[in-house]
Design a protein around this motif. Structure first.
Motif, PDB file in Angstrom:
ATOM      1  N   ARG A 191       0.833  -1.203   0.000  1.00  0.00           N
ATOM      2  CA  ARG A 191       0.000   0.000   0.000  1.00  0.00           C
ATOM      3  C   ARG A 191       0.868   1.255   0.000  1.00  0.00           C
ATOM      4  O   ARG A 191       0.578   2.226  -0.703  1.00  0.00           O
ATOM      5  CB  ARG A 191      -0.926  -0.012   1.215  1.00  0.00           C
ATOM      6  N   TRP A 192       1.937   1.250   0.790  1.00  0.00           N
ATOM      7  CA  TRP A 192       2.834   2.405   0.826  1.00  0.00           C
ATOM      8  C   TRP A 192       3.412   2.684  -0.554  1.00  0.00           C
ATOM      9  O   TRP A 192       3.466   3.834  -0.991  1.00  0.00           O
ATOM     10  CB  TRP A 192       3.968   2.157   1.820  1.00  0.00           C
ATOM     11  N   SER A 193       3.858   1.629  -1.227  1.00  0.00           N
ATOM     12  CA  SER A 193       4.484   1.826  -2.534  1.00  0.00           C
ATOM     13  C   SER A 193       3.482   2.377  -3.546  1.00  0.00           C
ATOM     14  O   SER A 193       3.812   3.253  -4.356  1.00  0.00           O
ATOM     15  CB  SER A 193       5.080   0.510  -3.037  1.00  0.00           C
ATOM     16  N   LYS A 194       2.231   1.906  -3.492  1.00  0.00           N
ATOM     17  CA  LYS A 194       1.210   2.417  -4.413  1.00  0.00           C
ATOM     18  C   LYS A 194       0.917   3.892  -4.142  1.00  0.00           C
ATOM     19  O   LYS A 194       0.790   4.692  -5.074  1.00  0.00           O
ATOM     20  CB  LYS A 194      -0.075   1.592  -4.277  1.00  0.00           C
ATOM     21  N   ASN A 195       0.808   4.242  -2.860  1.00  0.00           N
ATOM     22  CA  ASN A 195       0.508   5.633  -2.523  1.00  0.00           C
ATOM     23  C   ASN A 195       1.660   6.561  -2.894  1.00  0.00           C
ATOM     24  O   ASN A 195       1.444   7.684  -3.362  1.00  0.00           O
ATOM     25  CB  ASN A 195       0.190   5.755  -1.032  1.00  0.00           C
ATOM     26  N   ILE A 196       2.879   6.104  -2.672  1.00  0.00           N
ATOM     27  CA  ILE A 196       4.030   6.925  -3.049  1.00  0.00           C
ATOM     28  C   ILE A 196       4.098   7.079  -4.564  1.00  0.00           C
ATOM     29  O   ILE A 196       4.456   8.144  -5.081  1.00  0.00           O
ATOM     30  CB  ILE A 196       5.327   6.311  -2.479  1.00  0.00           C
ATOM     31  N   ASP A 197       3.722   6.038  -5.298  1.00  0.00           N
ATOM     32  CA  ASP A 197       3.669   6.150  -6.758  1.00  0.00           C
ATOM     33  C   ASP A 197       2.651   7.212  -7.184  1.00  0.00           C
ATOM     34  O   ASP A 197       2.904   8.000  -8.103  1.00  0.00           O
ATOM     35  CB  ASP A 197       3.296   4.803  -7.380  1.00  0.00           C
ATOM     36  N   VAL A 198       1.484   7.218  -6.524  1.00  0.00           N
ATOM     37  CA  VAL A 198       0.464   8.225  -6.846  1.00  0.00           C
ATOM     38  C   VAL A 198       1.002   9.625  -6.573  1.00  0.00           C
ATOM     39  O   VAL A 198       0.847  10.543  -7.394  1.00  0.00           O
ATOM     40  CB  VAL A 198      -0.821   7.972  -6.030  1.00  0.00           C
ATOM     41  N   LEU A 199       1.645   9.804  -5.421  1.00  0.00           N
ATOM     42  CA  LEU A 199       2.188  11.119  -5.079  1.00  0.00           C
ATOM     43  C   LEU A 199       3.278  11.541  -6.050  1.00  0.00           C
ATOM     44  O   LEU A 199       3.371  12.715  -6.426  1.00  0.00           O
ATOM     45  CB  LEU A 199       2.727  11.101  -3.645  1.00  0.00           C
ATOM     46  N   HIS A 200       4.109  10.597  -6.467  1.00  0.00           N
ATOM     47  CA  HIS A 200       5.146  10.916  -7.445  1.00  0.00           C
ATOM     48  C   HIS A 200       4.516  11.333  -8.775  1.00  0.00           C
ATOM     49  O   HIS A 200       4.998  12.256  -9.440  1.00  0.00           O
ATOM     50  CB  HIS A 200       6.065   9.718  -7.654  1.00  0.00           C
ATOM     51  N   ASP A 201       3.446  10.662  -9.168  1.00  0.00           N
ATOM     52  CA  ASP A 201       2.806  10.987 -10.444  1.00  0.00           C
ATOM     53  C   ASP A 201       2.236  12.404 -10.441  1.00  0.00           C
ATOM     54  O   ASP A 201       2.352  13.129 -11.433  1.00  0.00           O
ATOM     55  CB  ASP A 201       1.694   9.978 -10.745  1.00  0.00           C
ATOM     56  N   VAL A 202       1.610  12.804  -9.331  1.00  0.00           N
ATOM     57  CA  VAL A 202       0.976  14.124  -9.311  1.00  0.00           C
ATOM     58  C   VAL A 202       1.978  15.239  -9.031  1.00  0.00           C
ATOM     59  O   VAL A 202       1.744  16.393  -9.400  1.00  0.00           O
ATOM     60  CB  VAL A 202      -0.169  14.172  -8.273  1.00  0.00           C
ATOM     61  N   HIS A 203       3.092  14.917  -8.386  1.00  0.00           N
ATOM     62  CA  HIS A 203       4.103  15.938  -8.117  1.00  0.00           C
ATOM     63  C   HIS A 203       5.063  16.122  -9.286  1.00  0.00           C
ATOM     64  O   HIS A 203       5.778  17.126  -9.337  1.00  0.00           O
ATOM     65  CB  HIS A 203       4.898  15.589  -6.857  1.00  0.00           C
ATOM     66  N   GLY A 204       5.112  15.162 -10.183  1.00  0.00           N
ATOM     67  CA  GLY A 204       5.988  15.297 -11.336  1.00  0.00           C
ATOM     68  C   GLY A 204       7.376  14.733 -11.089  1.00  0.00           C
ATOM     69  O   GLY A 204       7.702  14.245 -10.001  1.00  0.00           O
ATOM     70  N   VAL A 205       8.192  14.824 -12.123  1.00  0.00           N
ATOM     71  CA  VAL A 205       9.523  14.217 -12.088  1.00  0.00           C
ATOM     72  C   VAL A 205      10.389  14.837 -11.004  1.00  0.00           C
ATOM     73  O   VAL A 205      11.150  14.152 -10.320  1.00  0.00           O
ATOM     74  CB  VAL A 205      10.205  14.367 -13.469  1.00  0.00           C
ATOM     75  N   ALA A 233      10.345  14.606  -5.979  1.00  0.00           N
ATOM     76  CA  ALA A 233      10.717  13.586  -4.998  1.00  0.00           C
ATOM     77  C   ALA A 233      10.841  14.176  -3.595  1.00  0.00           C
ATOM     78  O   ALA A 233      10.374  13.590  -2.616  1.00  0.00           O
ATOM     79  CB  ALA A 233      12.026  12.913  -5.410  1.00  0.00           C
ATOM     80  N   GLU A 234      11.445  15.343  -3.490  1.00  0.00           N
ATOM     81  CA  GLU A 234      11.620  15.964  -2.178  1.00  0.00           C
ATOM     82  C   GLU A 234      10.282  16.425  -1.610  1.00  0.00           C
ATOM     83  O   GLU A 234      10.041  16.325  -0.403  1.00  0.00           O
ATOM     84  CB  GLU A 234      12.588  17.147  -2.284  1.00  0.00           C
ATOM     85  N   ARG A 235       9.381  16.909  -2.467  1.00  0.00           N
ATOM     86  CA  ARG A 235       8.052  17.312  -1.995  1.00  0.00           C
ATOM     87  C   ARG A 235       7.265  16.109  -1.496  1.00  0.00           C
ATOM     88  O   ARG A 235       6.531  16.205  -0.508  1.00  0.00           O
ATOM     89  CB  ARG A 235       7.293  18.028  -3.114  1.00  0.00           C
ATOM     90  N   VAL A 236       7.410  14.978  -2.183  1.00  0.00           N
ATOM     91  CA  VAL A 236       6.748  13.751  -1.731  1.00  0.00           C
ATOM     92  C   VAL A 236       7.292  13.341  -0.370  1.00  0.00           C
ATOM     93  O   VAL A 236       6.532  12.979   0.535  1.00  0.00           O
ATOM     94  CB  VAL A 236       6.949  12.621  -2.759  1.00  0.00           C
ATOM     95  N   ARG A 237       8.594  13.413  -0.221  1.00  0.00           N
ATOM     96  CA  ARG A 237       9.220  13.049   1.054  1.00  0.00           C
ATOM     97  C   ARG A 237       8.695  13.931   2.183  1.00  0.00           C
ATOM     98  O   ARG A 237       8.328  13.438   3.260  1.00  0.00           O
ATOM     99  CB  ARG A 237      10.738  13.173   0.938  1.00  0.00           C
ATOM    100  N   SER A 256       5.434  14.695   6.928  1.00  0.00           N
ATOM    101  CA  SER A 256       4.528  15.586   7.660  1.00  0.00           C
ATOM    102  C   SER A 256       3.192  14.911   7.953  1.00  0.00           C
ATOM    103  O   SER A 256       2.571  15.174   8.989  1.00  0.00           O
ATOM    104  CB  SER A 256       4.291  16.871   6.861  1.00  0.00           C
ATOM    105  N   ASN A 257       2.744  14.059   7.037  1.00  0.00           N
ATOM    106  CA  ASN A 257       1.446  13.389   7.190  1.00  0.00           C
ATOM    107  C   ASN A 257       1.604  11.907   6.861  1.00  0.00           C
ATOM    108  O   ASN A 257       1.184  11.455   5.790  1.00  0.00           O
ATOM    109  CB  ASN A 257       0.403  14.023   6.267  1.00  0.00           C
ATOM    110  N   PRO A 258       2.215  11.140   7.753  1.00  0.00           N
ATOM    111  CA  PRO A 258       2.451   9.717   7.455  1.00  0.00           C
ATOM    112  C   PRO A 258       1.176   8.921   7.248  1.00  0.00           C
ATOM    113  O   PRO A 258       1.210   7.848   6.647  1.00  0.00           O
ATOM    114  CB  PRO A 258       3.224   9.226   8.689  1.00  0.00           C
ATOM    115  N   SER A 259       0.039   9.451   7.718  1.00  0.00           N
ATOM    116  CA  SER A 259      -1.222   8.736   7.512  1.00  0.00           C
ATOM    117  C   SER A 259      -1.584   8.644   6.031  1.00  0.00           C
ATOM    118  O   SER A 259      -2.414   7.812   5.647  1.00  0.00           O
ATOM    119  CB  SER A 259      -2.352   9.425   8.279  1.00  0.00           C
ATOM    120  N   LEU A 260      -0.966   9.484   5.192  1.00  0.00           N
ATOM    121  CA  LEU A 260      -1.214   9.392   3.755  1.00  0.00           C
ATOM    122  C   LEU A 260      -0.828   8.025   3.208  1.00  0.00           C
ATOM    123  O   LEU A 260      -1.403   7.561   2.219  1.00  0.00           O
ATOM    124  CB  LEU A 260      -0.426  10.479   3.012  1.00  0.00           C
ATOM    125  N   LEU A 261       0.146   7.383   3.842  1.00  0.00           N
ATOM    126  CA  LEU A 261       0.593   6.081   3.355  1.00  0.00           C
ATOM    127  C   LEU A 261      -0.469   5.007   3.541  1.00  0.00           C
ATOM    128  O   LEU A 261      -0.471   4.004   2.830  1.00  0.00           O
ATOM    129  CB  LEU A 261       1.883   5.667   4.079  1.00  0.00           C
TER     130      LEU A 261
END
Length: 265
Positions: A77-91, A94-98, A103-108
Motif C-alpha cells: 500500500r505504501w508503494s502504491k501511494n508513493i507512486d500516486v504522489l510521485h505521479d501528481v508531483h511530477g519528475v 521527490a523531495e516534496r513527496v518526502r 509531515s502526514n504519514p497517515s497518507l501512506l
C-alpha cells in the motif's frame, strides 16, 4: 611477517562473505538492514523506486517511531501511494513527496489510488491540484470517503456551482467542506436558514459568497448577517402587524441540536 599474512587472509575472507548487516537504532526497536532489497517490497518496483521507498521507510521508522518492520501488505500500500504522489508531483517532486509523507504519514495508509481516480480521472481535477490537496488537507484523503465528498459536490452543483467553481473554490480553498455529511451537517443548516426566511436566490447567494456557513458556528454567522441585513436575514420580523426582534442565536428547533422557537418583543 606471519601476522601480516594472517591479516591479509582475514581481509580476503571478509570480501568473499559479502556485505555485512548493519543495525539501525530507532525509537521503536532495533531494525536489521542490509544492502539487499527488502523482500516484502513489490517485485514490480523499479530498482531506483525500490531504493527510494526503502530509504523513506527507514526514515519514517527513525523519525516517527513507526513499526520497525512493516508487513508486506503495508509495504504494498505504501508503494502504491508513493507512486500516486510521485505521479501528481511530477519528475522533480521527490523531495516534496518526502516532505508530504513525513509531515502526514497517515497518507501512506489512505487509498490514494481511489481518491486519484475520483478527483483526477473522474472529476478532471489537475494533478498539481491533487498534490496540493494531499498537502493542505490530508484529513480528507485519510478520514473522508468518496461518497460523502461526492454528495457535497452534488449539493454545491444544485446551488448553481459549476465544476470549475468546485475545483477552484471548494477543493482549492475549503476542502474540509467535503468531509461534511449531507444529512448530518448540511441539511440542518439549510432548514435553519429557511426558517429565518433565507431561501431561493438569497440562499444561493449566501452559499456562493460564504460557503463556510456550514461549519459548527453557523448560528453566529447567521446572527452577523442579521445585523447587517444581508441575504434576506434581518433582526426584525412582522408578527400580527408589528415588528418584533428575532434572535438567531435562540434555538428555533430542527437543525443541529434544535429544541424550540422563541420571539423577543
Amino acid at each position: 611477517m606471519h601476522n601480516q599474512v594472517l591479516g591479509h587472509r582475514d581481509f580476503i575472507q571478509r570480501l568473499k562473505q559479502g556485505p555485512q548487516r548493519v543495525t539501525v537504532v530507532t525509537r521503536a526497536r532495533h531494525v536489521a538492514s542490509s544492502s539487499q532489497p527488502v523482500k516484502a517490497y513489490p517485485s514490480s518496483l523499479l530498482p531506483s523506486r525500490r531504493i527510494q521507498l526503502e530509504h523513506l521507510t527507514y526514515e519514517l521508522i527513525n523519525n516517527l517511531a513507526l513499526p520497525a518492520e512493516p508487513s508486506p501488505v503495508d509495504l504494498q500500500r505504501w508503494s502504491k501511494n508513493i507512486d500516486v504522489l510521485h505521479d501528481v508531483h511530477g519528475v522533480a517532486g521527490a523531495e516534496r513527496v518526502r516532505r508530504a509523507v513525513l509531515s502526514n504519514p497517515s497518507l501512506l495508509s489512505a487509498d490514494l489510488e481511489l481518491w486519484h481516480s475520483f478527483f483526477v480521472v473522474g472529476f478532471g481535477l489537475p494533478a498539481d491540484s491533487f498534490a496540493k490537496l494531499a498537502t493542505d488537507c490530508p484529513n480528507l484523503l485519510t478520514d473522508g470517503n468518496v461518497f460523502t465528498a461526492g454528495s457535497c459536490m452534488l449539493f454545491f452543483k444544485s446551488m448553481g456551482w459549476r465544476n470549475k467553481d468546485i475545483k477552484q473554490r471548494i477543493i482549492g480553498y475549503y476542502p474540509r467542506l467535503l468531509l461534511l455529511d449531507r444529512r448530518r451537517d448540511i441539511d440542518p443548516v439549510l432548514g435553519f436558514l429557511e426558517r429565518m426566511d433565507c431561501r431561493g436566490e438569497n440562499l444561493r447567494l449566501l452559499v456562493w459568497e460564504f460557503p463556510r456557513i456550514f461549519d459548527k458556528d453557523y448560528r453566529r454567522h447567521v446572527r452577523k448577517f442579521q445585523y447587517l441585513g444581508m441575504y434576506g436575514l434581518s433582526m426584525y420580523r412582522t408578527k400580527g402587524g408589528e415588528n418584533v426582534t428575532f434572535a438567531a442565536d435562540i434555538d428555533i428547533g430542527g437543525g443541529a441540536g434544535g429544541s424550540g422557537g422563541a420571539f423577543m418583543a
